[in-house]
Scaffold this motif. Structure first.
Motif, PDB file in Angstrom:
ATOM      1  N   UNK A 122       0.825  -1.205   0.000  1.00 47.47           N
ATOM      2  CA  UNK A 122       0.000   0.000   0.000  1.00 47.47           C
ATOM      3  C   UNK A 122       0.857   1.252   0.000  1.00 47.47           C
ATOM      4  N   UNK A 123       1.875   1.284   0.855  1.00 46.49           N
ATOM      5  CA  UNK A 123       2.764   2.446   0.881  1.00 46.49           C
ATOM      6  C   UNK A 123       3.503   2.632  -0.436  1.00 46.49           C
ATOM      7  N   UNK A 124       3.984   1.534  -1.020  1.00 54.14           N
ATOM      8  CA  UNK A 124       4.686   1.614  -2.299  1.00 54.14           C
ATOM      9  C   UNK A 124       3.754   2.074  -3.416  1.00 54.14           C
ATOM     10  N   UNK A 125       2.493   1.627  -3.351  1.00 56.43           N
ATOM     11  CA  UNK A 125       1.521   2.045  -4.355  1.00 56.43           C
ATOM     12  C   UNK A 125       1.298   3.553  -4.310  1.00 56.43           C
ATOM     13  N   UNK A 126       1.155   4.087  -3.110  1.00 58.65           N
ATOM     14  CA  UNK A 126       0.927   5.527  -2.996  1.00 58.65           C
ATOM     15  C   UNK A 126       2.134   6.329  -3.474  1.00 58.65           C
ATOM     16  N   UNK A 127       3.340   5.869  -3.162  1.00 55.36           N
ATOM     17  CA  UNK A 127       4.540   6.572  -3.625  1.00 55.36           C
ATOM     18  C   UNK A 127       4.656   6.501  -5.145  1.00 55.36           C
ATOM     19  N   UNK A 128       4.344   5.350  -5.717  1.00 53.26           N
ATOM     20  CA  UNK A 128       4.384   5.210  -7.180  1.00 53.26           C
ATOM     21  C   UNK A 128       3.352   6.113  -7.842  1.00 53.26           C
ATOM     22  N   UNK A 129       2.201   6.254  -7.197  1.00 51.42           N
ATOM     23  CA  UNK A 129       1.161   7.117  -7.743  1.00 51.42           C
ATOM     24  C   UNK A 129       1.631   8.570  -7.809  1.00 51.42           C
ATOM     25  N   UNK A 130       2.292   9.041  -6.766  1.00 49.14           N
ATOM     26  CA  UNK A 130       2.803  10.411  -6.752  1.00 49.14           C
ATOM     27  C   UNK A 130       3.809  10.616  -7.883  1.00 49.14           C
ATOM     28  N   UNK A 131       4.749   9.678  -7.994  1.00 50.40           N
ATOM     29  CA  UNK A 131       5.760   9.797  -9.049  1.00 50.40           C
ATOM     30  C   UNK A 131       5.094   9.799 -10.424  1.00 50.40           C
ATOM     31  N   UNK A 132       4.101   8.933 -10.616  1.00 49.24           N
ATOM     32  CA  UNK A 132       3.456   8.833 -11.911  1.00 49.24           C
ATOM     33  C   UNK A 132       2.724  10.096 -12.323  1.00 49.24           C
ATOM     34  N   UNK A 133       1.878  10.634 -11.444  1.00 47.51           N
ATOM     35  CA  UNK A 133       1.062  11.787 -11.845  1.00 47.51           C
ATOM     36  C   UNK A 133       1.879  13.073 -11.898  1.00 47.51           C
ATOM     37  N   UNK A 134       3.003  13.125 -11.182  1.00 42.59           N
ATOM     38  CA  UNK A 134       3.822  14.330 -11.196  1.00 42.59           C
ATOM     39  C   UNK A 134       4.912  14.306 -12.262  1.00 42.59           C
ATOM     40  N   UNK A 135       5.112  13.167 -12.904  1.00 49.70           N
ATOM     41  CA  UNK A 135       6.183  13.072 -13.890  1.00 49.70           C
ATOM     42  C   UNK A 135       5.840  13.850 -15.165  1.00 49.70           C
ATOM     43  N   UNK A 136       6.804  14.574 -15.716  1.00 49.30           N
ATOM     44  CA  UNK A 136       6.562  15.277 -16.983  1.00 49.30           C
ATOM     45  C   UNK A 136       6.816  14.397 -18.203  1.00 49.30           C
ATOM     46  N   UNK A 137       7.248  13.168 -17.990  1.00 48.92           N
ATOM     47  CA  UNK A 137       7.584  12.254 -19.091  1.00 48.92           C
ATOM     48  C   UNK A 137       6.484  11.202 -19.193  1.00 48.92           C
ATOM     49  N   UNK A 138       5.876  11.078 -20.379  1.00 48.06           N
ATOM     50  CA  UNK A 138       4.727  10.191 -20.536  1.00 48.06           C
ATOM     51  C   UNK A 138       5.050   8.724 -20.235  1.00 48.06           C
ATOM     52  N   UNK A 139       6.131   8.131 -20.763  1.00 49.60           N
ATOM     53  CA  UNK A 139       6.411   6.724 -20.432  1.00 49.60           C
ATOM     54  C   UNK A 139       6.614   6.489 -18.936  1.00 49.60           C
ATOM     55  N   UNK A 140       7.229   7.452 -18.251  1.00 50.55           N
ATOM     56  CA  UNK A 140       7.418   7.320 -16.808  1.00 50.55           C
ATOM     57  C   UNK A 140       6.065   7.350 -16.099  1.00 50.55           C
ATOM     58  N   UNK A 141       5.182   8.245 -16.550  1.00 52.79           N
ATOM     59  CA  UNK A 141       3.841   8.304 -15.971  1.00 52.79           C
ATOM     60  C   UNK A 141       3.109   6.981 -16.155  1.00 52.79           C
ATOM     61  N   UNK A 142       3.179   6.411 -17.351  1.00 50.72           N
ATOM     62  CA  UNK A 142       2.496   5.145 -17.624  1.00 50.72           C
ATOM     63  C   UNK A 142       3.062   4.029 -16.752  1.00 50.72           C
ATOM     64  N   UNK A 143       4.375   3.949 -16.638  1.00 49.94           N
ATOM     65  CA  UNK A 143       5.009   2.870 -15.886  1.00 49.94           C
ATOM     66  C   UNK A 143       4.666   2.954 -14.407  1.00 49.94           C
ATOM     67  N   UNK A 144       4.810   4.131 -13.810  1.00 45.91           N
ATOM     68  CA  UNK A 144       4.616   4.245 -12.362  1.00 45.91           C
ATOM     69  C   UNK A 144       3.137   4.223 -11.986  1.00 45.91           C
ATOM     70  N   UNK A 145       2.272   4.766 -12.826  1.00 44.36           N
ATOM     71  CA  UNK A 145       0.845   4.693 -12.533  1.00 44.36           C
ATOM     72  C   UNK A 145       0.349   3.254 -12.625  1.00 44.36           C
ATOM     73  N   UNK A 146       0.799   2.529 -13.646  1.00 52.00           N
ATOM     74  CA  UNK A 146       0.442   1.116 -13.745  1.00 52.00           C
ATOM     75  C   UNK A 146       0.951   0.330 -12.556  1.00 52.00           C
ATOM     76  N   UNK A 147       2.173   0.622 -12.119  1.00 47.76           N
ATOM     77  CA  UNK A 147       2.719  -0.046 -10.930  1.00 47.76           C
ATOM     78  C   UNK A 147       1.882   0.259  -9.699  1.00 47.76           C
ATOM     79  N   UNK A 148       1.440   1.513  -9.576  1.00 48.04           N
ATOM     80  CA  UNK A 148       0.625   1.894  -8.420  1.00 48.04           C
ATOM     81  C   UNK A 148      -0.677   1.102  -8.375  1.00 48.04           C
ATOM     82  N   UNK A 149      -1.354   1.002  -9.510  1.00 46.21           N
ATOM     83  CA  UNK A 149      -2.608   0.241  -9.557  1.00 46.21           C
ATOM     84  C   UNK A 149      -2.364  -1.250  -9.316  1.00 46.21           C
ATOM     85  N   UNK A 150      -1.257  -1.790  -9.835  1.00 50.47           N
ATOM     86  CA  UNK A 150      -0.956  -3.211  -9.650  1.00 50.47           C
ATOM     87  C   UNK A 150      -0.720  -3.526  -8.176  1.00 50.47           C
TER      88      UNK A 150
END
Length: 246
Positions: A122-150
């Motif tokens: 749960x903690x890792x998911x929330x941290x990944x979510x922050x990185x994903x939505x705040x990233x200015x790079x689209x592939x990074x956003x996709x990777x970290x947001x997907x990781x957060x949901x997983x």
């Protein structure tokens, strides 16, 4: 519910007492609210319900706000946003399939370890979510947001199994009902109210990132629940033994 694990304890006790009769005294029926009150007296169950509330907070409004985020921030059309959620579903299935066997083994040897895993995920998911939505790079956003949901998808089964294990079998349907209430009513409505206010001030990305605060706090609560699992399991077995002896 819990027919097999409960029967094992009762059968073993009857064998030790030299009484192998199969008759079972039905417990006194209780109403829903009385059973719910008793479930809420179990420390582990309370913390598991808190986890369900945060999962609802994240999953219900977050799914909707992610559509707006993908539209406004990345200018994705309806088909592209749907493809993104297809990707999210695939990585969730992969994560759950990878977790199943290790979690089954851990539950048999160390039930408290399931909650520690749930807290870490749960903690890792929330941290990944922050990185994903705040990233200015689209592939990074996709990777970290997907990781957060997983990772978030893996929290629910771990918390459910640990919670059900410490509740008397006949009360497990009621814990499931309370989990649904926590997920939909508490988490879902609370998340809509929280994100609705933050969205107007910080935008969809800031509102989504704000979920991480309660999520990390809940991860701490779930981790602390690992300390109470052993005592709650012992209490459950002791109550079963006392009831069978009587």
């Amino acid at each position: 519910f819990g027919r097999f694990d409960d029967a094992l304890v009762r059968t073993e006790l009857r064998h030790e007492l030299g009484d192998d009769r199969a008759d079972v005294v039905e417990p006194i029926p209780l109403g829903f609210f009385e059973i719910a009150r008793r479930v809420m007296l179990i420390p582990t169950a309370r913390r598991v319900l808190a986890a369900w509330a945060v999962i609802g907070l994240a999953m219900i409004p977050l799914t909707t706000y992610m559509f707006f985020f993908l539209d406004f921030r990345w200018d994705l059309g309806a088909g592209e946003r749907s493809a993104f959620y297809t990707y999210v579903a695939v990585v969730q299935v992969i994560a759950l399939a990878s977790l199943a066997t290790p979690a089954q083994r851990r539950h048999g040897s160390d039930p408290a370890g399931l909650l520690r895993w749930a807290a870490w995920l749960l903690g890792s998911s929330m941290c990944s979510l922050i990185v994903g939505v705040m990233s200015p790079v689209f592939p990074v956003m996709v990777a970290f947001t997907g990781l957060a949901f997983a990772l978030l998808a893996c929290v629910a089964p771990l918390a459910s199994v640990a919670g059900m294990a410490v509740v008397p079998p006949r009360m497990r349907p009621h814990l499931a009902a309370l989990s649904g209430i926590a997920y939909s009513a508490v988490g879902g409505l609370g998340g809509i109210l929280l994100l609705g206010g933050l969205d107007r001030r910080f935008g969809s990305a800031g509102a989504i990132a704000a979920i991480a605060g309660p999520g990390i706090l809940c991860a701490v609560i779930v981790a602390r629940a690992g300390r109470s699992v052993g005592d709650d399991l012992e209490r459950l077995v002791d109550d079963t033994v006392d009831e069978e002896e009587l």
